[in-house]
Motif scaffolding. Structure first.
Motif, PDB file in Angstrom:
ATOM      1  N   MET A  13       0.283  -1.226   0.182  1.00 55.04           N
ATOM      2  CA  MET A  13       0.276   0.429   0.030  1.00 55.04           C
ATOM      3  C   MET A  13       0.700   1.228   0.011  1.00 55.04           C
ATOM      4  N   PRO A  14       0.121   2.418  -0.750  1.00 53.23           N
ATOM      5  CA  PRO A  14       1.316   3.567  -0.628  1.00 53.23           C
ATOM      6  C   PRO A  14       0.923   4.014   1.277  1.00 53.23           C
ATOM      7  N   ILE A  15       1.785   4.532   1.507  1.00 54.16           N
ATOM      8  CA  ILE A  15       2.866   4.533   3.301  1.00 54.16           C
ATOM      9  C   ILE A  15       1.611   5.670   3.835  1.00 54.16           C
ATOM     10  N   PHE A  16       0.959   6.866   3.044  1.00 54.92           N
ATOM     11  CA  PHE A  16      -0.614   6.965   3.391  1.00 54.92           C
ATOM     12  C   PHE A  16      -1.182   6.522   4.175  1.00 54.92           C
ATOM     13  N   CYS A  17      -1.274   5.042   3.391  1.00 54.58           N
ATOM     14  CA  CYS A  17      -2.822   3.833   3.799  1.00 54.58           C
ATOM     15  C   CYS A  17      -2.611   3.466   5.169  1.00 54.58           C
ATOM     16  N   TRP A  18      -0.984   3.660   5.714  1.00 61.26           N
ATOM     17  CA  TRP A  18      -0.449   3.094   7.016  1.00 61.26           C
ATOM     18  C   TRP A  18      -1.289   3.965   8.110  1.00 61.26           C
ATOM     19  N   ALA A  19      -0.558   4.996   7.686  1.00 59.09           N
ATOM     20  CA  ALA A  19      -1.158   6.292   8.785  1.00 59.09           C
ATOM     21  C   ALA A  19      -2.187   6.415   8.896  1.00 59.09           C
ATOM     22  N   ALA A  20      -3.249   6.101   7.650  1.00 65.18           N
ATOM     23  CA  ALA A  20      -5.010   6.009   7.724  1.00 65.18           C
ATOM     24  C   ALA A  20      -5.416   4.766   8.778  1.00 65.18           C
ATOM     25  N   LEU A  21      -4.841   3.751   8.313  1.00 65.56           N
ATOM     26  CA  LEU A  21      -4.905   2.831   8.874  1.00 65.56           C
ATOM     27  C   LEU A  21      -4.704   3.076  10.754  1.00 65.56           C
ATOM     28  N   ALA A  22      -4.149   3.292  10.809  1.00 70.15           N
ATOM     29  CA  ALA A  22      -3.671   3.479  11.629  1.00 70.15           C
ATOM     30  C   ALA A  22      -3.975   4.355  12.761  1.00 70.15           C
ATOM     31  N   THR A  23      -4.884   5.571  12.702  1.00 69.25           N
ATOM     32  CA  THR A  23      -4.927   6.306  12.272  1.00 69.25           C
ATOM     33  C   THR A  23      -5.817   6.755  13.180  1.00 69.25           C
ATOM     34  N   ALA A  24      -7.090   5.648  11.938  1.00 71.10           N
ATOM     35  CA  ALA A  24      -8.978   5.173  12.610  1.00 71.10           C
ATOM     36  C   ALA A  24      -8.455   4.815  13.175  1.00 71.10           C
TER      37      ALA A  24
ATOM     38  N   PHE B  63     -10.470  12.285  29.908  1.00 70.72           N
ATOM     39  CA  PHE B  63     -10.264  13.258  28.946  1.00 70.72           C
ATOM     40  C   PHE B  63      -8.980  12.931  28.464  1.00 70.72           C
ATOM     41  N   TRP B  64      -7.211  12.705  29.190  1.00 66.77           N
ATOM     42  CA  TRP B  64      -6.653  12.930  28.318  1.00 66.77           C
ATOM     43  C   TRP B  64      -6.369  10.839  27.936  1.00 66.77           C
ATOM     44  N   PHE B  65      -6.684  10.333  28.527  1.00 67.15           N
ATOM     45  CA  PHE B  65      -7.225   9.105  27.731  1.00 67.15           C
ATOM     46  C   PHE B  65      -7.973   8.676  26.534  1.00 67.15           C
ATOM     47  N   TYR B  66      -8.408   9.864  25.762  1.00 68.15           N
ATOM     48  CA  TYR B  66      -8.512  10.059  24.643  1.00 68.15           C
ATOM     49  C   TYR B  66      -7.092  11.181  23.934  1.00 68.15           C
ATOM     50  N   SER B  67      -7.203  12.290  24.558  1.00 73.29           N
ATOM     51  CA  SER B  67      -6.185  13.281  23.885  1.00 73.29           C
ATOM     52  C   SER B  67      -4.920  13.221  23.896  1.00 73.29           C
ATOM     53  N   HIS B  68      -4.261  12.314  24.324  1.00 68.89           N
ATOM     54  CA  HIS B  68      -3.226  11.923  23.979  1.00 68.89           C
ATOM     55  C   HIS B  68      -3.225  11.156  22.573  1.00 68.89           C
ATOM     56  N   PRO B  69      -3.981  10.218  22.823  1.00 74.52           N
ATOM     57  CA  PRO B  69      -3.777   9.511  21.135  1.00 74.52           C
ATOM     58  C   PRO B  69      -4.789  10.291  20.099  1.00 74.52           C
ATOM     59  N   ALA B  70      -4.964  11.469  20.567  1.00 72.04           N
ATOM     60  CA  ALA B  70      -5.695  12.544  19.661  1.00 72.04           C
ATOM     61  C   ALA B  70      -4.862  13.028  19.237  1.00 72.04           C
ATOM     62  N   VAL B  71      -3.846  13.506  20.097  1.00 67.45           N
ATOM     63  CA  VAL B  71      -2.507  14.102  18.865  1.00 67.45           C
ATOM     64  C   VAL B  71      -1.984  13.466  18.096  1.00 67.45           C
ATOM     65  N   TYR B  72      -1.695  12.091  18.392  1.00 72.05           N
ATOM     66  CA  TYR B  72      -1.122  10.871  16.907  1.00 72.05           C
ATOM     67  C   TYR B  72      -2.393  11.135  16.187  1.00 72.05           C
ATOM     68  N   VAL B  73      -3.717  11.114  16.291  1.00 76.03           N
ATOM     69  CA  VAL B  73      -4.561  11.186  15.128  1.00 76.03           C
ATOM     70  C   VAL B  73      -4.188  12.541  14.997  1.00 76.03           C
ATOM     71  N   PHE B  74      -3.915  13.587  14.708  1.00 75.51           N
ATOM     72  CA  PHE B  74      -3.377  14.782  14.302  1.00 75.51           C
ATOM     73  C   PHE B  74      -1.910  14.748  13.169  1.00 75.51           C
ATOM     74  N   ILE B  75      -1.624  13.596  14.199  1.00 73.74           N
ATOM     75  CA  ILE B  75       0.155  14.023  13.248  1.00 73.74           C
ATOM     76  C   ILE B  75       0.429  12.434  12.715  1.00 73.74           C
ATOM     77  N   LEU B  76       0.031  11.430  12.725  1.00 74.46           N
ATOM     78  CA  LEU B  76       0.088   9.572  11.739  1.00 74.46           C
ATOM     79  C   LEU B  76      -0.338  10.654  10.377  1.00 74.46           C
ATOM     80  N   PRO B  77      -1.484  10.934  10.078  1.00 75.11           N
ATOM     81  CA  PRO B  77      -1.798  11.623   8.716  1.00 75.11           C
ATOM     82  C   PRO B  77      -0.599  12.173   8.050  1.00 75.11           C
ATOM     83  N   GLY B  78      -0.197  13.498   9.071  1.00 75.74           N
ATOM     84  CA  GLY B  78       1.015  14.203   8.787  1.00 75.74           C
ATOM     85  C   GLY B  78       2.417  13.254   8.262  1.00 75.74           C
ATOM     86  N   LEU B  79       2.128  12.911   9.067  1.00 75.11           N
ATOM     87  CA  LEU B  79       3.796  12.155   8.842  1.00 75.11           C
ATOM     88  C   LEU B  79       3.957  10.989   7.783  1.00 75.11           C
ATOM     89  N   GLY B  80       2.608  10.400   7.290  1.00 74.83           N
ATOM     90  CA  GLY B  80       2.419   9.806   6.232  1.00 74.83           C
ATOM     91  C   GLY B  80       2.522  10.578   5.185  1.00 74.83           C
TER      92      GLY B  80
END
Ligand code: HEM
Ligand SMILES: [Cu+2]
Length: 639
Positions: free
Chosen positions: A281-292, A335-352
Motif C-alpha cells: 500500500m502507499p505509505i499514507f494508507c498505513w498512517a490512515a489505518l493506524a489513525t482510524a 479526558f487524556w485517555f482520548y486526548s493524548h492518542p488524539a495528538v497522534y490522530v493529528f500527526i500520523l496522517p501528516g507523517l504519512g
C-alpha cells in the motif's frame, strides 16, 4: 435562487427552526411537570435558561441533518423502499452545487472536509491574533476596548480566556476535519478503490461537523467559557452557558471522527486493488489505518467525559465536583485517555504525507518501507499508555508518575524510525524543491523540534518546573505545525492538480512557505524561551518588570507572519481553482496509481481496475514498475 436548494442551506434553516422548536418542547415539558420557567434568584434563573437552551440546541443539530437530507436514504430504506446506488451528480445542476449538497463521492466529501477545515483554521487563527495583540506588551489594553463589551457583553480577562480556549479547541476541530479531508480524498484513490466502503455513512460523518462547528463557535455569543480547551472541572461546572456550546459542539465533531474512522478501516482492509498486499500500500494508507483505529477506540472516552460534565451541570449530578463528593482527577484521566492518542490522530496522517512526498521529490526509494509502515502502529499502541504525563502535577499518586514517564519516552523509538527513514530517503538524492517538498522538509525540521522538547516534559523532574508554562505551548505548536499544519499544506499543494485539474501558483507558494517557516520559528522558539524563564500560560497579563515585553512582541509578529501566510494560501487556492494553468498528466512523475489517470480525477476513479506488480517507492531503480494500469483481460467494470 439555486443556492436555496442545496443541503447546506436547507440544513441551516432546519437547524434554526429545530432549535426554536426544541426550546419550546423543553418549556412545554417543564410546564406539564409543574416546574418553573423562570426564577427570581439569579443563579436559579440562569440554570433554567441553560436547560431550555441546551434542549433546543440538541434538537437543532438533529434538525440540521434531517433538513440537509443526510438521513433521506436511510429513512427510505427503513420504510422498505428502494434506494438508488447511482452516485452520479444531477446533470441539470452546476457542478459547484455538489460541494454544498449531500454527495456520496469520496472526492467531493474529501474537498468538503478540506474547505471546512481551512475555514475553521482561519477562525481559530483569528482568535489567536486577537489575544496575541493583547499579549504583545504588559498591561491589559486591547481586550478592554469598549467595542468587545458592546458586541459580546464581556471583555478583559474573561474575553482573553474565552479567545484562548476557543482558539485551542477550534484549531483541534479544524485539524480533525483536515485529517478527514486527507483520508477521505486519498485512501480510496491510493488503493485503487472507486469509493469508500460506506458512502452514506461517510456523508453523515462529514455533515455532522457543520452544526457541530456552528454550535462550538456560537459559544462566543453565549458568554464564552474560561476553562482552556481541556474543560477541566470544577471550573467547567461553573463557567457560563457558552461552556455547553463547547461540550455539544466538540461532542458532534467527535461523533464524526468515530463514524469516519469505520470507513477508513473497512476500506483499507477490504477494497485494495489486485496484487496490493498490505505491504504494497502507499505509505499514507498505513498512517490512515493506524489513525482510524485510534479514532475508533479512544474518542469514546472524551465523549463520555463531556456527557458527564453536561449531566452534572444540567441535572445536578456529581461526578467531578469535590464539594459534592466527586473527583476532578477522574475527569483528567478520561479526558487524556482520548486526548493524548488524539495528538497522534493529528500527526500520523501528516507523517504519512511526509513519507509519501520525500521519495517523489527526492527521486529515491523510501528507505525502510516496512519499518515505517509498522512504526505508525507502534506509535498508536504506545500512545495508549502515556496519557498521565499530562497529570504529573495533578495530585495523582506520585508512584504512578514513574511508569508514565518511561512509557512516554518509549514513543521516541517508533518516531525515531520515521526520522531515520526520512533522512536516508533524501540523503544524496536529486531533490526537486517545489512548494510541496519545501513544506514537507519544513515539517521534518519543525517536528524534530517538537520531538526534542517532548522528553523534558515527559521527565518528572523537569516537568514540575515546565508544566503550565509557555514551554508547553511551544512544544505542542512544534508538534502540531510539524506533524499536521505543514504536511497538510504540502498535501493540498501536491494533490491540487488532481482535485481541480489546474496548477497552483508556485511563486506564491514559495513566498507562503518562507513567511510561515520564518514566522513560525520566531514564534515557537521564543515561546519555549519565555516558558523556560517562567512565563505562565493561560494568563492575560505579566509584570513589566519581568522584561518579557520585547520577546512577547516578537512572538506576536511571528504569529502574524504565519497568519498572513495562510491568507496568501487561501488566495492562491481560490484563484488557481478557476484561473490557474491547466495541469495535464502526471505532474510530479509519481508512481502511484492516481497520477496515471487524467486530471481532475475521473468521476469513478478506476472504471477499469489495475493491478499492482511491484513495490510502491522504487524511484530511480532500473525496470521497476508499481502499477500496471491495463492488465491483460481486464475490462471496464461497473462501479
Ligand atoms: C516525543 C514525543 C512527545 C513527548 C515525550 C511529549 C510529552 C508531553 C508532555 C509530558 C506534555 C505535558 C506537559 C505539561 O503539561 O506539563 C505534553 C504536552 C502536550 N503535547 Fe506532547 N509529547 C510528545 C509528542 C507530542 C505530539 C506528537 C503532539 C501532537 C501533535 C503533542 C501535543 C501536545 C499537546 C497538545 C500538549 C499540551 C496539552 C495541554 O494543553 O496541556 N505532543 N507533551
Ligand atoms: Cu500527551
Amino acid at each position: 435562487m439555486r443556492f436555496f436548494s442545496t443541503s447546506f442551506f436547507r440544513g441551516l434553516i432546519a437547524q434554526i427552526a429545530g432549535t426554536v422548536l426544541g426550546m419550546g418542547l423543553v418549556m412545554a415539558l417543564r410546564v406539564i411537570l409543574g416546574l418553573p420557567l423562570s426564577s427570581a434568584v439569579e443563579a436559579e434563573d440562569a440554570h433554567i435558561r441553560e436547560i431550555i437552551v441546551v434542549g433546543g440546541v440538541l434538537v437543532g443539530a438533529i434538525a440540521f441533518l434531517i433538513g440537509a437530507g443526510v438521513f433521506t436514504d436511510w429513512f427510505k430504506w427503513a420504510r422498505g423502499e428502494e434506494t438508488s446506488d447511482d452516485h452520479t451528480p444531477d446533470p441539470s445542476k452546476p457542478n459547484w452545487m455538489r460541494y454544498f449538497s449531500v454527495d456520496f463521492d469520496h472526492k467531493v466529501i474529501g474537498v468538503q472536509y478540506g474547505v471546512t477545515s481551512l475555514l475553521l483554521l482561519l477562525f481559530g487563527g483569528t482568535f489567536a491574533m486577537l489575544f496575541r495583540i493583547e499579549l504583545s506588551g504588559s498591561g491589559i489594553t486591547f481586550l478592554n476596548s469598549e467595542i468587545f463589551k458592546v458586541l459580546l457583553g464581556y471583555d478583559g480577562p474573561h474575553l482573553y480566556n474565552t479567545l484562548m480556549s476557543l482558539h485551542g479547541i477550534v484549531m483541534i476541530a479544524g485539524i480533525l476535519l483536515g485529517v478527514g479531508a486527507m483520508s477521505n480524498y486519498l485512501v480510496p484513490m491510493l488503493i485503487g478503490a472507486n469509493d469508500m466502503a460506506f458512502p452514506r455513512l461517510n456523508a453523515f460523518a462529514f455533515w455532522i461537523n457543520v452544526p457541530g462547528a456552528a454550535i462550538l463557535l456560537s459559544s462566543l455569543f453565549f458568554g464564552g467559557f474560561d476553562t482552556g480547551w481541556v474543560g477541566y472541572p470544577p471550573l467547567s461546572l461553573r463557567a457560563p452557558l457558552g461552556m455547553q456550546m463547547f461540550l455539544i459542539g466538540v461532542y458532534l465533531v467527535g461523533l464524526s471522527s468515530i463514524a469516519g474512522s469505520i470507513n477508513v478501516i473497512v476500506t483499507t482492509l477490504t477494497m485494495r486493488a489486485k496484487g496490493m498486499s498490505l505491504f504494497r500500500m502507499p505509505i499514507f494508507c498505513w498512517a490512515a489505518l493506524a489513525t482510524a483505529l485510534l479514532q475508533f477506540s479512544a474518542t469514546q472516552l472524551i465523549g463520555l467525559s463531556f456527557q458527564l460534565v453536561m449531566l452534572e451541570r444540567l441535572m445536578g449530578m456529581s461526578f467531578f465536583d469535590s464539594l459534592q463528593g466527586g473527583d476532578p482527577v477522574l475527569y483528567q484521566h478520561l479526558f487524556w485517555f482520548y486526548s493524548h492518542p488524539a495528538v497522534y490522530v493529528f500527526i500520523l496522517p501528516g507523517l504519512g504525507v511526509i513519507s509519501e512526498l520525500l521519495p517523489v521529490f527526492g527521486r529515491k526509494p523510501l528507505y525502510g518501507y516496512r519499518w515505517v509502515a509498522l512504526s505508525s502502529f507502534g506509535i498508536a499502541v504506545v500512545s495508549f499508555f502515556v496519557w498521565a504525563h499530562h497529570m504529573f502535577v495533578s495530585g495523582m499518586s506520585p508512584f504512578l508518575r514513574i511508569p508514565f514517564m518511561y512509557s512516554t519516552l518509549l514513543v521516541a523509538v517508533p518516531t525515531g524510525v520515521k526520522f531515520f527513514s526520512w533522512a536516508a530517503t533524501v540523503w544524496q538524492g536529486k531533490t526537486i524543491f517545489k512548494t510541496p517538498m519545501l513544506f514537507a522538509l519544513g515539517a521534518v525540521v519543525i517536528f524534530l523540534l517538537g520531538g526534542v522538547t517532548g522528553p523534558p516534559l515527559a521527565t518528572i523532574a523537569t516537568d514540575l518546573h515546565l508544566h503550565d508554562t509557555w514551554f508547553v505551548v511551544g512544544h505542542f505548536h512544534d508538534t502540531m505545525f510539524g506533524g499536521f499544519i505543514f504536511p497538510f499544506v504540502a498535501a493540498i499543494f501536491y494533490w491540487f492538480p488532481k482535485m481541480t485539474g489546474r496548477m497552483y501558483n508556485e511563486k506564491q507558494g514559495k513566498i507562503q512557505f518562507w513567511l510561515m517557516f520564518i514566522g513560525f520559528m520566531l514564534m515557537s522558539n521564543l515561546q519555549l524561551v519565555l516558558g523556560l524563564l517562567g512565563m505562565r500560560r493561560r494568563v492575560v497579563d505579566f509584570d513589566a518588570a519581568l522584561g518579557f515585553d520585547t520577546m512577547q512582541l516578537f512572538v506576536t509578529i511571528g504569529g502574524f507572519m504565519v497568519f498572513f501566510g495562510m491568507l496568501l494560501f487561501a488566495y492562491n487556492i481560490i484563484r488557481s481553482w478557476t484561473k490557474g494553468e491547466v495541469a495535464e498528466g502526471n505532474v510530479w512523475d509519481s508512481r502511484s496509481p492516481e497520477w496515471q489517470k487524467p486530471n481532475p480525477m475521473p468521476l469513478h476513479n478506476y472504471e477499469q481496475p489495475f493491478e499492482v506488480v511491484g513495490e510502491p517507492y522504487d524511484y530511480g531503480l532500473p525496470n521497476s514498475q508499481y502499477v500496471n494500469m491495463n492488465p491483460a483481460g481486464s475490462s471496464p467494470s461497473a462501479h
